[in-house]
Scaffold this active site. Sequence first.
Site, PDB file in Angstrom:
ATOM      1  N   HIS A 144       1.185  -0.604   0.091  1.00 26.54           N
ATOM      2  CA  HIS A 144       0.140   0.118   0.025  1.00 26.54           C
ATOM      3  C   HIS A 144       1.268   1.500   0.149  1.00 26.54           C
ATOM      4  O   HIS A 144       0.308   2.311  -0.655  1.00 26.54           O
ATOM      5  CB  HIS A 144      -0.401  -0.209   0.899  1.00 26.54           C
ATOM      6  CG  HIS A 144      -1.672  -0.896   1.233  1.00 26.54           C
ATOM      7  ND1 HIS A 144      -3.569  -0.610   0.201  1.00 26.54           N
ATOM      8  CD2 HIS A 144      -2.097  -2.347   2.263  1.00 26.54           C
ATOM      9  CE1 HIS A 144      -4.745  -1.638   0.631  1.00 26.54           C
ATOM     10  NE2 HIS A 144      -3.391  -2.567   1.527  1.00 26.54           N
ATOM     11  N   ASP A 151      -7.712  -2.812  -1.835  1.00 18.84           N
ATOM     12  CA  ASP A 151      -8.884  -3.696  -0.659  1.00 18.84           C
ATOM     13  C   ASP A 151      -9.318  -3.326  -1.274  1.00 18.84           C
ATOM     14  O   ASP A 151      -9.930  -1.768  -0.756  1.00 18.84           O
ATOM     15  CB  ASP A 151      -8.323  -2.915   0.986  1.00 18.84           C
ATOM     16  CG  ASP A 151      -7.301  -3.497   1.423  1.00 18.84           C
ATOM     17  OD1 ASP A 151      -6.338  -4.414   1.276  1.00 18.84           O
ATOM     18  OD2 ASP A 151      -6.382  -2.634   2.516  1.00 18.84           O
ATOM     19  N   GLU A 215      -6.112 -12.466   3.363  1.00 17.49           N
ATOM     20  CA  GLU A 215      -7.153 -10.926   3.931  1.00 17.49           C
ATOM     21  C   GLU A 215      -8.317 -11.025   2.314  1.00 17.49           C
ATOM     22  O   GLU A 215      -7.565 -11.715   1.058  1.00 17.49           O
ATOM     23  CB  GLU A 215      -6.797 -10.082   4.130  1.00 17.49           C
ATOM     24  CG  GLU A 215      -6.236  -9.730   4.980  1.00 17.49           C
ATOM     25  CD  GLU A 215      -5.139  -7.977   4.842  1.00 17.49           C
ATOM     26  OE1 GLU A 215      -4.683  -7.304   4.290  1.00 17.49           O
ATOM     27  OE2 GLU A 215      -4.281  -7.791   6.369  1.00 17.49           O
ATOM     28  N   HIS A 218      -7.342  -8.009   0.043  1.00 16.12           N
ATOM     29  CA  HIS A 218      -6.813  -7.623   0.036  1.00 16.12           C
ATOM     30  C   HIS A 218      -5.981  -7.836  -1.462  1.00 16.12           C
ATOM     31  O   HIS A 218      -5.572  -9.596  -1.790  1.00 16.12           O
ATOM     32  CB  HIS A 218      -5.311  -7.961   0.894  1.00 16.12           C
ATOM     33  CG  HIS A 218      -3.713  -7.172   0.781  1.00 16.12           C
ATOM     34  ND1 HIS A 218      -3.927  -5.862   1.147  1.00 16.12           N
ATOM     35  CD2 HIS A 218      -3.067  -7.228  -0.484  1.00 16.12           C
ATOM     36  CE1 HIS A 218      -2.527  -5.614   0.564  1.00 16.12           C
ATOM     37  NE2 HIS A 218      -2.556  -6.678  -0.517  1.00 16.12           N
TER      38      HIS A 218
END
Length: 235
Positions: A144, A151, A215, A218
């Site tokens: 990120h 996300d 996740e 993600h």
Amino acid sequence: MRIYTLFFICFLLLIYNQSTYSQQAKKVKLPSIEQKMIDQGLVDIQQIDPDILVQLKYSTTDNFIGKDVYGDLTRAYLQPDMAKKLAQASNFLQQTKPGYQLLVYDAARPNSAQYDLWKALDILKIPEGSKTQYVADPKIGSNHNFGCAIDLTVADEKGKPLDMGTKFDFFGPLAYPRSEQEMLRLGKLTTRQIANRKILRQVMVQAGFKQNTTEWWHFDGMSKKQARAKYGMIR
């Protein structure tokens, strides 16, 4: 003749004033955090694809910290090639599920905010050895922090997020793509929730993103090593 000349001059002045006002109206001052991203070459993803929805969770209190981390940052930015990939994923989604839209929860993240997320894990009493499973060490950086991770979820025709079995930023196996079949067997996830995740996963992978194993929300556009070599960290 003088009257016509005077009228013409007034007309030109009116057009000039309207044009000047219009240009000034367009020069809306951006928050410094956004300007910094633009200066580093990142782009607003909604400028690339207006059909993509954005609700940055870290610009709200609806996140695992429970506070606004980003402040003035409310638009989602990515590196240009990442934004193009995301637009492709959006197009694939609209082809397979007309009316559905990608809903972005987080995109490019300043490294300063990474430190806030890292410190929050101590408050939550996450064991030291498990911290990097949820938040990248800010000294190293997250994808990120290079504008190469996203996300997101999928929203239906009414703009409502699909049921993915957990909220964004949920800590634990229930959010792990790698554990979905086990969670299904244990009755903690439903076939519909897993199917919804697959809708998101399919279009993102088709566009060139890689799914994170812990996740469901993600996705990485390239490895951290590649991102570090190609782009500078967003401070």
